[in-house]
Design a protein around this motif. Structure first.
Motif, short mmCIF file in Angstrom:
data_model
loop_
_atom_site.label_atom_id
_atom_site.label_comp_id
_atom_site.label_asym_id
_atom_site.label_seq_id
_atom_site.Cartn_x
_atom_site.Cartn_y
_atom_site.Cartn_z
N THR A 60 4.72 -3.75 -8.36
CA THR A 60 5.19 -2.36 -8.16
C THR A 60 5.75 -1.81 -9.62
N GLU A 111 0.92 -1.42 -0.01
CA GLU A 111 -0.02 -0.02 -0.04
C GLU A 111 1.12 1.21 -0.07
N VAL A 112 0.84 2.21 -0.94
CA VAL A 112 1.55 3.28 -1.20
C VAL A 112 0.92 4.14 -0.10
N VAL A 166 13.23 4.72 -0.83
CA VAL A 166 12.53 5.66 -1.41
C VAL A 166 12.76 7.32 -1.71
N LEU A 198 5.69 6.49 -7.85
CA LEU A 198 5.40 5.06 -7.31
C LEU A 198 4.29 4.81 -7.44
N LYS A 199 3.78 3.57 -8.02
CA LYS A 199 2.47 2.86 -8.20
C LYS A 199 2.70 1.49 -7.57
N SER A 200 1.85 0.85 -6.87
CA SER A 200 1.83 -0.26 -6.09
C SER A 200 0.54 -0.69 -5.49
N ARG A 214 3.06 9.99 -4.96
CA ARG A 214 1.76 9.27 -5.12
C ARG A 214 1.34 8.68 -6.44
N LYS A 234 -4.04 3.83 -7.25
CA LYS A 234 -4.11 2.46 -6.46
C LYS A 234 -5.32 1.74 -7.11
#
Length: 612
Positions: free
Chosen positions: A584, A544-545, A560, A576-578, A608, A611
Motif C-alpha cells: 500500500t 482493494e481500494v 482514512v 491511496l494506492k493498494s 482513488r 489498481k
C-alpha cells in the motif's frame, strides 16, 4: 321579466362575441407579426450571406492574384538565374581569361545555345575588358565596338564585387536606348578581374515577355513589371510607357517600401473594381504586378438562397420544438438541483426518452445518492469521533482519579507522616526520599498524559525529528525495516500544519502496525517551495481500494477519513494506492501556503488510486 332576461342574455352574447373577435384579431395580428418577423429575418439573412459571400470571394480572388504574382516572379527569377548561369559558364572558359577578342568570340559562338535568348532580336551579348571597353559583340555591333562602358552600373558592380548582377533600367551609351542587363565577371586563375560578359534586353523589344507570358490569366487580367527604381520594364500593351516612372501605382509603392508580396486595391475610376497582386523577383530585385478584376463573375445566388433560407427556417422551427422538449426536463432538473442545495437528498429525476437527457438524469441521481451516502458517512464519522473523544475524556479522568489524584493524596499523607519524625533526622531523610520518588512518579504520569494529548517531541525537537521518532518507534516495537528520507527544508511551516503532518504520518504508521503485516516501510518527506509531499509505502498484504471514501466509513474504518480531513483543513489531499498482496502507498500533498477555506470539500476521487 322575460324581456330583462333576454336582454341580459343578448348582452352576454354580445360581450362574448366581442371577446372572441378581439382574440381572433389578436391571433391574426400575432400571426401577421410573426410572418413579418420571419420575412425580415430571411431578408437580413440573405443580405448577410450575400455580403459574406462577396467578402469571401474577394478574399479568394486577392489570394489568387497574390499567389499568381509570386509564381510568375519565381518563374522570371529562374529564367534570369539560368541566363546568369549560362553566362558564368562561358566566363569560366580559358579562352575568356586570355583577353583575346577572337578567342572570346569563338567561345561565345560555340555557346550559342546558352545565350540564344539574348541574340534573338534583342540587345545581344557583349564582352568588356578589364577597363570597361567593348571588345566582342554577338550579334556584331560595330557601332559599339571599342566604346567605353566603364561607367555603367553593372560594370562597376562586377568589377568591384566580382559577383554576377542584374541591373535596373540603364541607357546604352551612344544610342541612349533603355535596357536591362545581366552580367557576370571574368576572373582569371589568380583571382583577378579581367573583364565581364553582359546579356542585354532592350525594353522596346519586350524580350522579357517570353519569360513572363504563358501562364493562364483571368479575363481582363494582365501583368506588368518594374525595376528596383519603379520604372516600367514590361507591359503587355502600354508600350509608350516603357521606361517611365510607375512609382505612383499603389502596388509599386508597396514594393519600394520593402514589402515582398501582397495585394493592393486599384482606384482607376471605372465601374469595375480592380486588384493588384505583387511580388519581388528574387534574383533581380525587380517588381512584378498582376492586375485583374475583383469580383467579376461573382454574383451571390440570391434566388438559390431563398429555398435555402426557408429550409433553414423550417429546421429552426424543428430545432425549437426539440429544444422545448429538452428544456422541460432540464428545467425540472434545475428545480431538483435547487432542492438538493436546500438539503433534500431524496429527490430523483425522471427518465427521458432522449439519450443525453437520460444520461444526465442518471448522473444526477447517482450524484444525489453519492451525496446522501457521503453525508451519512460524515455523520457516522462525526459520531465515532465524538464517541472517541468522550471515551478519551473518560479514560483521562479515570487515570487522573485512579493514578494522579491517588498519588497526590498519598504524597499528602506522607508529608503528614514526615512531620512526626522531624526529631529523628535519619528517619526524616528516609521518609523524604520516599516522598521524592512518589513526586517523581506522579510527574512522569502527568507528562505521559501530556504526550498523549499533544506530541511534546514536536514542540521540543521539531517536525522532522518528531517524525523520525515515530518511524524509529515502529522499527523498534514491530521489528520492521524502515527507510526514512527527508528532502528540502521544513522551516517556516505553521505549527498547526506541522501537527497535521505529524498526525497523518502517525495514523499511517498505526495502520501499517495494525493491518499491513509488512516487513519493510519507506517514508519519504519532500519539502518543496510550493508544496509538501509525504509518501508512506509498505510491502504488506494490501487491499482493494473502494470507489468512494464513504465505503470506508460504512465498513467502520474511519482512519482514512481522518487522514483526508486533516489534509483538507490545509488545502491538501490524500491519494491511496493498494493492491492485494502487493503493498500500500499513502501519499499526502499539501501546499505550503493555505489558499482554501478549512470548510472547502475536495472531491472524493482524490482518494482513488491505480489498481494496475
Amino acid at each position: 321579466m322575460k324581456f330583462q332576461t333576454k336582454k341580459i342574455v343578448a348582452q352576454f352574447q354580445l360581450g362574448k362575441q366581442i371577446i372572441y373577435d378581439w382574440v381572433t384579431s389578436l391571433q391574426i395580428f400575432a400571426t401577421f407579426s410573426i410572418t413579418i418577423l420571419v420575412l425580415m429575418v430571411i431578408l437580413v439573412t440573405m443580405n448577410v450571406i450575400s455580403v459574406t459571400y462577396t467578402h469571401l470571394s474577394d478574399q479568394l480572388i486577392e489570394d489568387h492574384y497574390r499567389r499568381l504574382a509570386v509564381a510568375i516572379a519565381e518563374r522570371l527569377s529562374e529564367s534570369v538565374e539560368n541566363y546568369l548561369r549560362g553566362l558564368n559558364t562561358l566566363a569560366q572558359q580559358v579562352e575568356m581569361e586570355s583577353g583575346e577578342p577572337s578567342l572570346q568570340k569563338n567561345t561565345l559562338q560555340r555557346g550559342l545555345e546558352l545565350i540564344g535568348d539574348f541574340t534573338n532580336c534583342d540587345g545581344g551579348v557583349i564582352i568588356l575588358d578589364a577597363k570597361g571597353f567593348v571588345s566582342v559583340t554577338i550579334p556584331f555591333r560595330p557601332d559599339i565596338i571599342g566604346k567605353d562602358f566603364s561607367q555603367q552600373s553593372y560594370f562597376k558592380e562586377i568589377s568591384s564585387l566580382h559577383i554576377p548582377t542584374s541591373s535596373n533600367i540603364v541607357q546604352e551609351p551612344f544610342t541612349n536606348k533603355n535596357m536591362v542587363v545581366v552580367a557576370v565577371p571574368i576572373i582569371n586563375r589568380n583571382g583577378d578581374f579581367v573583364g565581364g560578359i553582359a546579356g542585354r534586353f532592350y525594353i522596346e523589344f519586350q524580350g522579357l515577355s517570353r519569360q513572363i507570358e504563358g501562364l493562364s490569366l483571368a479575363r481582363k487580367a494582365w501583368i506588368y513589371a518594374v525595376d528596383g527604381d519603379g520604372r516600367l520594364i514590361y507591359h503587355p500593351f502600354d508600350h509608350r510607357s516603357l521606361g517611365s516612372d510607375f512609382s505612383h501605382q499603389e502596388s509599386v509603392r508597396h514594393l519600394r517600401s520593402g514589402e515582398s508580396i501582397g495585394t493592393a486595391n486599384v482606384a482607376d475610376g471605372g465601374s469595375t473594381r480592380m486588384i493588384d497582386g505583387f511580388a519581388i523577383v528574387p534574383i533581380t530585385g525587380w517588381g512584378l504586378v498582376v492586375r485583374g478584376p475583383l469580383g467579376e463573375g461573382v454574383t451571390p445566388p440570391n434566388e438559390s438562397l431563398v429555398p435555402i433560407v426557408l429550409g433553414l427556417f423550417l429546421v429552426a422551427v424543428f430545432v425549437s420544438t426539440i429544444t422545448y422538449k429538452i428544456a422541460v426536463p432540464i428545467q425540472n432538473l434545475v428545480i431538483q438541483a435547487g432542492q438538493v442545495a436546500e438539503g433534500n437528498y431524496e429527490v430523483q429525476t425522471k427518465s427521458s426518452l432522449i439519450k443525453e437527457i437520460f444520461e444526465l438524469g442518471t448522473a444526477f441521481n447517482e450524484m444525489v445518492t453519492q451525496i446522501r451516502k457521503s453525508r451519512a458517512a460524515v455523520r457516522r464519522y462525526v459520531t465515532d469521533v465524538t464517541r472517541s473523544q468522550e471515551e478519551e475524556r473518560k479514560r483521562i479522568a479515570r487515570e487522573l482519579h485512579d493514578d494522579t489524584v491517588q498519588s497526590l493524596i498519598a504524597i499528602g499523607q506522607r508529608i503528614d507522616l514526615v512531620k512526626g519524625f522531624l526529631h529523628d533526622p535519619t528517619e526524616s531523610q528516609n521518609r523524604l526520599s520516599e516522598l521524592r520518588k512518589m513526586v517523581t512518579g506522579t510527574i512522569a504520569n502527568v507528562r505521559r498524559f501530556s504526550r498523549d494529548l499533544r506530541p511534546m517531541a514536536l514542540e521540543d525537537l521539531g517536525l522532522v525529528t518528531a517524525m523520525q521518532y515515530l518511524v524509529h518507534q515502529l522499527a523498534q516495537n514491530q521489528d520492521i525495516k524502515v527507510d526514512f528520507k527527508v528532502e528540502g527544508k521544513h522551516e517556516g511551516l505553521p505549527s498547526d500544519m506541522e501537527v497535521a503532518i505529524y498526525r497523518i504520518l502517525q495514523e499511517s504508521l498505526n495502520n501499517i502496525r495494525k493491518h499491513a503485516q509488512a516487513t519493510e516501510v519507506t517514508v519519504l518527506v519532500e519539502f518543496n517551495k510550493q508544496e509538501i509531499t509525504l509518501t508512506v509505502q509498505d510491502n504488506g498484504r494490501g487491499f482493494e481500494v473502494p470507489e468512494s471514501i464513504t465505503e470506508f466509513a460504512s465498513q467502520g474504518s474511519f482512519g482514512v477519513m481522518g487522514l483526508q480531513e486533516r489534509a483538507q483543513l490545509f488545502g491538501g489531499r490524500i491519494t491511496l494506492k493498494s493492491q492485494l498482496y502487493e503493498g500500500t502507498t499513502v501519499q499526502m500533498v499539501m501546499p505550503r501556503q493555505v489558499s482554501l477555506s478549512p470548510f472547502e470539500i475536495y472531491d472524493a476521487s482524490y482518494l482513488r488510486g491505480s489498481k494496475s
